[in-house]
Scaffold this motif. Structure first.
Motif, mmCIF file in Angstrom:
data_model
loop_
_atom_site.group_PDB
_atom_site.id
_atom_site.type_symbol
_atom_site.label_atom_id
_atom_site.label_comp_id
_atom_site.label_asym_id
_atom_site.label_seq_id
_atom_site.Cartn_x
_atom_site.Cartn_y
_atom_site.Cartn_z
ATOM 1 N N TYR A 37 -94.089 -100.751 -34.311
ATOM 2 C CA TYR A 37 -94.950 -101.903 -34.500
ATOM 3 C C TYR A 37 -95.089 -102.300 -35.962
ATOM 4 O O TYR A 37 -95.064 -103.481 -36.289
ATOM 5 C CB TYR A 37 -96.330 -101.639 -33.891
ATOM 6 N N ARG A 38 -95.231 -101.341 -36.829
ATOM 7 C CA ARG A 38 -95.408 -101.647 -38.252
ATOM 8 C C ARG A 38 -94.177 -102.315 -38.839
ATOM 9 O O ARG A 38 -94.284 -103.315 -39.560
ATOM 10 C CB ARG A 38 -95.753 -100.383 -39.018
ATOM 11 N N LEU B 169 -93.915 -105.829 -37.442
ATOM 12 C CA LEU B 169 -94.976 -106.639 -38.033
ATOM 13 C C LEU B 169 -94.575 -107.118 -39.426
ATOM 14 O O LEU B 169 -94.736 -108.296 -39.757
ATOM 15 C CB LEU B 169 -96.281 -105.847 -38.100
ATOM 16 N N LEU C 83 -93.862 -110.936 -40.576
ATOM 17 C CA LEU C 83 -94.594 -111.558 -41.675
ATOM 18 C C LEU C 83 -93.650 -112.176 -42.699
ATOM 19 O O LEU C 83 -93.889 -113.283 -43.188
ATOM 20 C CB LEU C 83 -95.493 -110.533 -42.366
ATOM 21 N N LEU D 248 -94.318 -111.258 -34.882
ATOM 22 C CA LEU D 248 -95.604 -110.896 -35.473
ATOM 23 C C LEU D 248 -96.693 -110.672 -34.430
ATOM 24 O O LEU D 248 -97.419 -109.672 -34.513
ATOM 25 C CB LEU D 248 -96.000 -112.022 -36.433
ATOM 26 N N ALA E 7 -98.869 -107.202 -33.833
ATOM 27 C CA ALA E 7 -100.236 -107.199 -34.316
ATOM 28 C C ALA E 7 -101.223 -106.768 -33.228
ATOM 29 O O ALA E 7 -102.256 -106.177 -33.521
ATOM 30 C CB ALA E 7 -100.619 -108.575 -34.845
#
Length: 100
Positions: free
Chosen positions: A54-55, A58, A62, A95, A99
């Protein structure tokens, strides 16, 4: 940020249309390019986030969203803006699931 972008552009549509020379029909593509790419790739963005983390997704989302926003702000013609909005939708599709 993802949903706010759609609202802000709706407010600015008359100014965008006159500044870049959009026709009335072409102006709808400023909204539709974002909405179609975002909605169409949202499930894929969630699957990518599940697989790659996920990070990481993300951060990629972004960066893509931010660079497409800059490209849209610097657009000199209708085609450039519509293309930038489509890429923004791709970034938003990455994103949003990451998130959540």
């Amino acid at each position: 940020m993802v949903s706010l972008d759609l609202s802000v552009v709706n407010v600015a549509l008359p100014e965008i249309g006159s500044g870049l020379g959009f026709s009335q029909v072409g102006l709808t593509w400023v909204i539709n390019a974002y909405a179609l790419s975002f909605g169409g790739l949202l499930l894929l963005g969630g699957k990518v986030a599940d697989r790659l983390g996920y990070r990481r997704v993300l951060m990629v989302g972004l960066v893509v969203f931010g660079l497409a926003s800059v490209a849209g702000g610097l657009a000199r013609g209708p085609g450039w803006l519509v293309g930038a909005r489509a890429v923004q939708g791709v970034g938003a599709a990455l994103l949003a699931p990451a998130a959540l």
